[in-house]
Design an enzyme around this catalytic site. Structure first.
Site, PDB file in Angstrom:
ATOM      1  CB  SER A  36      -8.011   3.301   3.185  1.00  0.00           C
ATOM      2  OG  SER A  36      -7.163   2.667   4.128  1.00  0.00           O
ATOM      3  CE  LYS A  93      -3.874   1.696   2.919  1.00  0.00           C
ATOM      4  NZ  LYS A  93      -4.709   1.352   4.094  1.00  0.00           N
ATOM      5  CB  SER A 116      -8.104   0.257   5.902  1.00  0.00           C
ATOM      6  OG  SER A 116      -8.881   1.416   5.805  1.00  0.00           O
TER       7      SER A 116
HETATM    8  N1  GLN Z   1     -12.847   3.405   6.832  1.00  0.00           N
HETATM    9  C1  GLN Z   1     -12.234   3.745   8.092  1.00  0.00           C
HETATM   10  C2  GLN Z   1     -11.937   5.218   8.129  1.00  0.00           C
HETATM   11  O1  GLN Z   1     -12.103   5.851   7.132  1.00  0.00           O
HETATM   12  C3  GLN Z   1     -11.018   2.935   8.323  1.00  0.00           C
HETATM   13  C4  GLN Z   1      -9.826   3.439   7.620  1.00  0.00           C
HETATM   14  C5  GLN Z   1      -8.624   2.597   7.877  1.00  0.00           C
HETATM   15  O2  GLN Z   1      -8.701   1.521   8.472  1.00  0.00           O
HETATM   16  N2  GLN Z   1      -7.500   3.108   7.448  1.00  0.00           N
HETATM   17  O3  GLN Z   1     -11.539   5.729   9.135  1.00  0.00           O
END
Ligand code: GLN
Length: 469
Positions: free
Chosen positions: A148, A73, A172
């Site tokens: 994400s 990532k 994410s």
């Molecule tokens: N969707 C969650 C957020 O936007 C988790 C994001 C993540 O785990 N990086 O905070």
């Protein structure tokens, strides 16, 4: 059918000379190029990857992952390409050192071939918040890959590499794994070093692998796990290998009541119930478990997470590194312009919410209350794990949604995280396993264990994976 063998076999064949690391890297790079339209990848590390592969082919072929290509990532600091975290703020940033995770994988001979797309600074559930464009779902291009780590999940399912790395602050890794149909693993908090990973919310952030099978996932965790002097939050690893996936006997598994009720898509529910029935038939004792504070977890997360985000993002000041507006005439103008241009709408929203809940007038009402409920949640999970060995439920209430359907509705995005944030607030390990599909879209099953039970959780996941074949 995947073009990749199980990771262990790839390394074995590279060691024996049957496969060449250069060919494997070229195979990964070609797939990335051929499937460019999914926008899973921000950049490749082609030159460095080929150079490392050549070194491997012409030298001693050592390491458990020798010659195995992988994708990180783009919030992991890695050599060979920029590290952007999916944001304009970091465009052009070249990492001066590598993340510990990347170093550990390289030490075993793995080769990073590309950097995957993500929501800017990992804020999001769909990759739609990326400044590099949205990632498309491998099963339906009109739908999101989740976020994400959407790029990492899509890349694995599109067969670009045998595994990818993601980060999971509130789901994410698990959410995109569920939307795209691969395995996504969130380890116990602190089990894997976060040194050299762009920080989002430090009391919640963990990093972990996305792969095609539990066996591959366990092997990568085994390489990554353990203390790191560069990350003081890291903990001791299990003395035994995480790759010992022997099924346990007399398991007691709790179905999370709060996740199986209102709001859960019927098709998803049905799939989860089928998996539960298979586990029951295989001899596990299944009971229903209620965690009364669970419905508050999303609200708690969306206070604590932005609070920590606002603090972590304060370092992007337009002065030391990252985007700078060179026309600014004063320091203040430089801050305003650089941050205004570098951050996207969701980043700004979190900074505003975060600074608000931490401000002296609102600290007690929001931040302190959220921390109190977080402790209550931890206590409820601890209690539950006195009764059951593991918890089971869905990863998300629905399958992948259409690109653009949450437009201008951040609350809809936040709701996608309703079943994933608790594991981060409590610091426990959790996995998303592909168990089937609804209307052609993948469905993930979530399994959670108590802190430090990563090895046992992976063993249960392996057993569940076999049952769903
Ligand atoms: N969707 C969650 C957020 O936007 C988790 C994001 C993540 O785990 N990086 O905070």
């Amino acid at each position: 059918m995947s073009q990749w063998l199980p990771i262990e076999e790839i390394a074995e064949k590279v060691r024996s000379g049957e496969l060449k690391a250069v060919d494997l890297v070229n195979m990964a790079l070609k797939t990335i190029e051929d499937k460019n339209e999914y926008n899973a990848i921000i950049s490749t590390t082609k030159d460095r990857a080929l150079q490392r592969a050549q070194q491997i082919d012409s030298g001693e072929k050592k390491g458990r992952l020798v010659g195995v290509p992988f994708i990180a990532k783009d919030n992991f600091l890695a050599f060979g390409a920029e590290t952007t975290a999916g944001s304009n703020m970091l465009k052009g940033f070249v990492a001066p050192y590598q993340a510990t995770a990347i170093e550990k994988l390289e030490a075993e001979g793995a080769i990073c071939v590309a950097k995957a797309n993500l929501d800017a600074f990992a804020h999001g559930s769909s990759t739609e918040n990326s400044d590099f464009g949205v990632t498309h779902n491998p099963y339906d291009k009109t739908r999101v890959a989740g976020g994400s780590s959407g790029g990492s999940a899509a890349a694995v399912v599109l067969d670009m590499a045998p595994f990818a790395l993601g980060s999971d602050t509130g789901g994410s890794i698990r959410l995109p794994a569920s939307f795209c149909g691969c395995v996504g693993y969130k380890p116990t908090y602190g089990l894997v070093s976060r040194s050299g990973v762009v920080a989002m919310a430090s009391s919640l952030d963990v990093i972990g692998p996305l792969a095609r099978t539990v066996e591959d996932t366990a092997l990568i965790l085994d390489v990554l796990a353990g203390r790191d002097e560069l990350d003081s939050t890291t903990i001791d690893r299990d003395p035994e290998s995480y790759t010992i996936l022997a099924p346990a006997k007399n398991l007691k598994i709790g179905v999370i009541k709060e996740y199986m009720g209102e709001g859960l898509d019927d098709g998803v529910k049905n799939q989860i119930e089928v998996s539960i029935a298979k586990l029951r038939n295989s001899g596990a004792e299944i009971i229903e478990i209620s965690l009364p504070s669970l419905p508050l977890s999303l609200a708690v997360y969306y206070i604590i997470c932005p609070a920590e985000v606002s603090s972590n993002l304060s370092r992007y000041d337009g002065v030391r590194y990252g985007h700078t507006d060179k026309s600014a005439k004063t320091v203040e103008e430089n801050y305003i312009k650089s941050r205004g241009q570098g951050f996207g709408a969701e980043n700004k929203r979190r900074i505003i919410i975060g600074t608000h809940v931490l401000s002296s007038g609102y600290y007690d009402a929001y931040y302190k209350t959220a921390q109190t409920v977080r402790t209550k949640l931890i206590n409820e999970f601890n209690e539950a794990f006195k009764t059951v060995d593991f918890l089971i439920g869905p990863v998300t209430p629905n399958t992948a949604f259409e690109i653009g359907s949450h437009h201008n509705e951040p609350m809809l995005d936040y709701l996608t995280d309703i079943m994933t944030v608790a594991a981060n607030l409590v610091g426990i390990p959790a996995i998303s396993l592909p168990i089937g599909s609804v209307n052609g879209l993948p469905v993930g099953l979530q399994l959670m264990g108590k802190q430090h039970s990563d090895r046992q959780l992976l063993a249960l996941a392996k057993q569940t994976e076999e049952l769903s074949k």
